[in-house]
Design a protein around this motif. Structure first.
Motif, mmCIF file in Angstrom:
data_model
loop_
_atom_site.group_PDB
_atom_site.id
_atom_site.type_symbol
_atom_site.label_atom_id
_atom_site.label_comp_id
_atom_site.label_asym_id
_atom_site.label_seq_id
_atom_site.Cartn_x
_atom_site.Cartn_y
_atom_site.Cartn_z
ATOM 1 N N LEU A 31 6.989 -7.629 6.458
ATOM 2 C CA LEU A 31 7.694 -6.350 6.327
ATOM 3 C C LEU A 31 8.331 -6.053 7.660
ATOM 4 C CD1 LEU A 31 5.118 -4.190 4.303
ATOM 5 C CD2 LEU A 31 7.019 -5.579 3.430
ATOM 6 N N ASN A 32 9.666 -5.953 7.655
ATOM 7 C CA ASN A 32 10.420 -5.780 8.911
ATOM 8 C C ASN A 32 10.000 -6.830 9.924
ATOM 9 O OD1 ASN A 32 11.840 -3.696 7.826
ATOM 10 N ND2 ASN A 32 10.889 -2.081 9.052
ATOM 11 N N ASP A 33 9.887 -8.084 9.472
ATOM 12 C CA ASP A 33 9.586 -9.253 10.294
ATOM 13 C C ASP A 33 8.171 -9.257 10.854
ATOM 14 O OD1 ASP A 33 12.110 -10.357 9.898
ATOM 15 O OD2 ASP A 33 12.950 -9.243 11.592
ATOM 16 N N GLN A 34 7.280 -8.385 10.368
ATOM 17 C CA GLN A 34 5.884 -8.389 10.783
ATOM 18 C C GLN A 34 5.031 -8.852 9.599
ATOM 19 O OE1 GLN A 34 4.768 -7.789 13.859
ATOM 20 N NE2 GLN A 34 6.825 -7.363 14.628
ATOM 21 N N GLU A 55 14.070 -8.551 -0.132
ATOM 22 C CA GLU A 55 14.421 -7.315 -0.839
ATOM 23 C C GLU A 55 13.884 -6.130 -0.044
ATOM 24 O OE1 GLU A 55 16.583 -5.664 -2.772
ATOM 25 O OE2 GLU A 55 16.242 -7.312 -4.186
ATOM 26 N N GLU A 56 14.432 -4.944 -0.319
ATOM 27 C CA GLU A 56 13.915 -3.707 0.257
ATOM 28 C C GLU A 56 12.786 -3.181 -0.628
ATOM 29 O OE1 GLU A 56 14.869 -2.334 3.074
ATOM 30 O OE2 GLU A 56 16.497 -3.748 3.506
ATOM 31 N N VAL A 57 11.607 -2.864 -0.026
ATOM 32 C CA VAL A 57 10.465 -2.353 -0.786
ATOM 33 C C VAL A 57 9.867 -1.163 -0.044
ATOM 34 C CG1 VAL A 57 9.948 -4.633 -1.755
ATOM 35 C CG2 VAL A 57 8.806 -3.896 0.332
ATOM 36 N N ARG A 58 9.024 -0.400 -0.740
ATOM 37 C CA ARG A 58 8.297 0.710 -0.132
ATOM 38 C C ARG A 58 6.898 0.759 -0.730
ATOM 39 N NH1 ARG A 58 11.358 5.921 -0.929
ATOM 40 N NH2 ARG A 58 13.160 4.558 -0.577
ATOM 41 N N GLU A 82 0.826 -1.205 0.000
ATOM 42 C CA GLU A 82 0.000 0.000 0.000
ATOM 43 C C GLU A 82 0.861 1.256 0.000
ATOM 44 O OE1 GLU A 82 -2.701 -0.089 3.211
ATOM 45 O OE2 GLU A 82 -3.601 -2.010 2.663
ATOM 46 N N PRO A 83 0.448 2.299 -0.754
ATOM 47 C CA PRO A 83 1.210 3.556 -0.782
ATOM 48 C C PRO A 83 1.314 4.168 0.624
ATOM 49 C CG PRO A 83 -0.396 3.475 -2.571
ATOM 50 C CD PRO A 83 -0.699 2.307 -1.686
ATOM 51 N N GLY A 84 2.429 4.879 0.848
ATOM 52 C CA GLY A 84 2.636 5.555 2.129
ATOM 53 C C GLY A 84 3.507 4.782 3.093
ATOM 54 N N ILE A 85 3.723 3.517 2.840
ATOM 55 C CA ILE A 85 4.574 2.710 3.735
ATOM 56 C C ILE A 85 6.039 3.016 3.419
ATOM 57 C CG2 ILE A 85 5.284 0.360 4.330
ATOM 58 C CD1 ILE A 85 2.462 -0.556 3.869
ATOM 59 N N PRO A 86 6.853 3.386 4.438
ATOM 60 C CA PRO A 86 8.275 3.691 4.180
ATOM 61 C C PRO A 86 9.030 2.429 3.781
ATOM 62 C CG PRO A 86 7.849 3.630 6.538
ATOM 63 C CD PRO A 86 6.508 3.535 5.873
ATOM 64 N N GLU A 87 10.264 2.619 3.322
ATOM 65 C CA GLU A 87 11.080 1.500 2.867
ATOM 66 C C GLU A 87 11.316 0.506 4.005
ATOM 67 O OE1 GLU A 87 14.577 1.557 -0.151
ATOM 68 O OE2 GLU A 87 15.471 1.688 1.849
ATOM 69 N N GLN A 88 11.053 -0.755 3.739
ATOM 70 C CA GLN A 88 11.206 -1.803 4.736
ATOM 71 C C GLN A 88 11.771 -3.047 4.067
ATOM 72 O OE1 GLN A 88 8.032 -2.334 7.595
ATOM 73 N NE2 GLN A 88 6.944 -0.521 6.851
ATOM 74 N N GLU A 89 12.305 -3.955 4.911
ATOM 75 C CA GLU A 89 12.865 -5.199 4.398
ATOM 76 C C GLU A 89 11.752 -6.222 4.262
ATOM 77 O OE1 GLU A 89 16.712 -8.119 5.015
ATOM 78 O OE2 GLU A 89 16.029 -6.872 6.668
#
Length: 549
Positions: free
Chosen positions: A537-540, A511-514, A486-493
């Protein structure tokens, strides 16, 4: 059993250079790994970070068989998976280009042929070449997974001492203590359970628990995740970290102090206690620092945690012993055996000789050695005793006392005994020659009409059946997955995991995504049944679970 960084069980170690140590170890999931540990100065840390990023990138593109690579203050290492049947090969164009673009020489890479492409199983850093792994499928014992847990068994073999007639008093054989630790525990699904119930369940499996609260909108006390994750196979006695929910504002934050370079437990534990923190997992590893000094901590100094949380510490066990090994010296002339022992680093005064009468074989030939060949030994503390043949039988007539039967075949010994009452005790020891190796009473004893002969009998190998089984290999297939972030999510693993019906969980994409990007990919597998894909995303956990047939 000693651990590296609280999770890798050390099997053996080898000093590669003044600042590099190679460990053979077992990963938390039971897999065999080779760990290269680096002692780095501050200028070298920047170069290692480039090395870490390169190896990590090759892992994501499935070009490097890496279990993990770590770079943090006091802890710089890479854990390589062991090749099974893969043969050494030259890198393909894609891997060669990636290594050269990153500034690494191809001759410093241990490359093996995989199913579809060449795979990296080792990469030298800092100029010291990495020994190539030589493991194969027959050398790796697959651990047994157990669900009801029983304590690990200990198998201890007894010490056996053989005193040969005519020889100087010495140790002929040493005991061997082995630990049987080939059983694993499967981590159950704990998310959504009450933390105390989850902790009790883990305790019954023989595991310990480190509970970590975080502020969350979930019900208080509900487990949010576990590390290692459910489905992981780990050793009994290991620690599971449970993250559970507390209402926002109920968790008091504190700053983690710096305890690196402090002595444990006095100074380090006191600093943590003053900050409201507790000591977590404590591991030790050979290092150039004095024994007991903290060389790394997790979480890092300056980070924030909560009061009552634990801080894992990695301690120095002091400089490691200089190790060496001996070849098989049996059958060599004694002078050649002594030369090779000195070449291995043993001091001349620690190489001892015992002569025994031998009915067969040339004089001066080594019959047995006290230190097992091709096994790591402490160079400065090792004492080698060589059992050397003497061609003279030194037989004494019965009128002057008992003759020496040592070194004779059993038939010749019983013939020589004449009218003596002979008792025979058999042993089986490959390091000694066959035949009589000891007697009671000893040679030249007077007034005896009976003798006990200790006879060494080499075991006869059992022939293996010559059976051939043709196994039909499952066909590989590509399974696709896709999520939209979803748009608005900062870059995360982002990580994608594939789970089979049997509960085997595999990391298949990282991979790193946003926000606004898609997570698309595929996984090649030979597994024939349905597969569930999960995105974190970031282990969540994020998005819905995908079921692919």
């Amino acid at each position: 059993m000693p651990l590296i960084d609280g999770k890798y069980e050390i099997i053996s170690e080898q000093q590669l250079g003044p600042e590099q140590t190679l460990f053979e170890a077992t990963a938390p999931d039971g897999a065999g790994v080779r760990i290269v540990w680096y002692e780095l100065s501050s200028p070298q840390e920047a170069h290692f970070e480039h090395y870490r990023r390169t190896v990590k990138r090759l892992k994501r593109s499935e070009q490097a068989a890496v279990f993990d690579v770590v770079s943090r203050p006091g802890a710089h290492y890479v854990a390589w998976r062991l090749p099974v049947d893969e043969k050494p090969t030259a890198p393909d164009e894609e891997l060669a280009g990636a290594l050269e673009a990153a500034g690494f020489r191809l001759e410093d890479a241990d490359v093996r042929r995989g199913n579809r492409r060449s795979m990296l199983y080792g990469l030298a850093f800092g100029g010291t070449p990495l020994p190539r792994a030589t493991f194969n499928a027959e050398e790796i014992v697959q651990p047994k997974v157990r669900r009801p847990v029983t304590p690990p068994a200990w198998l201890v073999t007894a010490f056996a001492t053989l005193l040969l007639a005519g020889a100087a008093v010495g140790l002929l054989s040493a005991g061997l203590a082995l630990r049987s630790n080939d059983e694993l525990v499967v981590v159950p699904q704990l998310s959504g359970q009450e933390v105390n119930e989850a902790a009790l369940r883990l305790h019954r499996l023989g595991l310990t628990v480190d509970a970590v609260p975080i502020a969350s909108g979930e019900a208080a006390g509900i487990v949010l995740k576990s590390e290692p994750e459910n489905g992981s196979q780990i050793r009994p006695g290991r620690t599971i970290r449970l993250t559970y929910a507390l209402p926002p504002g109920a968790v008091t934050r504190t700053e983690v102090p710096r305890v690196v370079a402090r002595q444990f437990p006095e100074a380090a534990a006191q600093s943590l206690a003053e900050a409201g923190l507790e000591v977590g997992t404590v591991s030790r590893i050979p290092a150039k620092q004095a024994a007991g000094l903290v060389i790394s901590q997790s979480p890092a100094a300056g980070s924030t945690s909560f009061e009552g949380a634990t801080v894992d510490l990695l301690l120095s066990a002091g400089p490691s012993e200089q190790m060496t090994f001996l070849p098989d010296l049996v059958g060599m002339p004694v002078e050649e055996a002594r030369y090779l022992a000195r070449l291995a680093g043993l001091r001349p005064e620690r190489i001892l000789e015992d002569e025994v009468p031998a009915g067969r074989g040339a004089a001066g030939v080594v019959l047995a050695q006290s230190l097992r060949p091709n096994q790591p030994i402490a160079r400065d503390d090792a004492v080698l005793r060589l059992i050397v043949a003497n061609s003279e039988r030194n037989l004494v007539s019965t009128s002057a006392g008992l003759p020496s039967f040592v070194g004779l075949p059993l038939g010749e010994a019983t013939e020589l005994a004449g009218n003596l009452e002979v008792a025979i005790e058999e042993i089986s020891y490959r390091a000694l020659p066959e035949g009589v190796v000891d007697q009671t009473p000893s040679a030249t004893s007077i007034g005896n009409d009976a003798v006990t002969l200790i006879v060494n009998v080499h075991p006869v190998p059992i022939p293996r059946p010559d059976a051939v089984v043709n196994i039909r290999e499952p066909e590989p297939r590509e399974i696709e997955f896709s999520w939209f972030v979803e748009p608005g999510i900062p870059e995360q693993e982002a990580r994608v995991y594939a789970t089979t019906l049997e509960g085997e969980r595999t990391l298949v994409w990282e991979e790193e995504v946003r926000g606004g990007e898609s997570v698309d990919g595929s996984w090649q597998t030979t597994y024939p049944g349905p597969v569930r894909f999960n995105l974190t995303l970031n282990d969540q956990g994020y998005g819905v679970e995908l079921l692919r047939r």
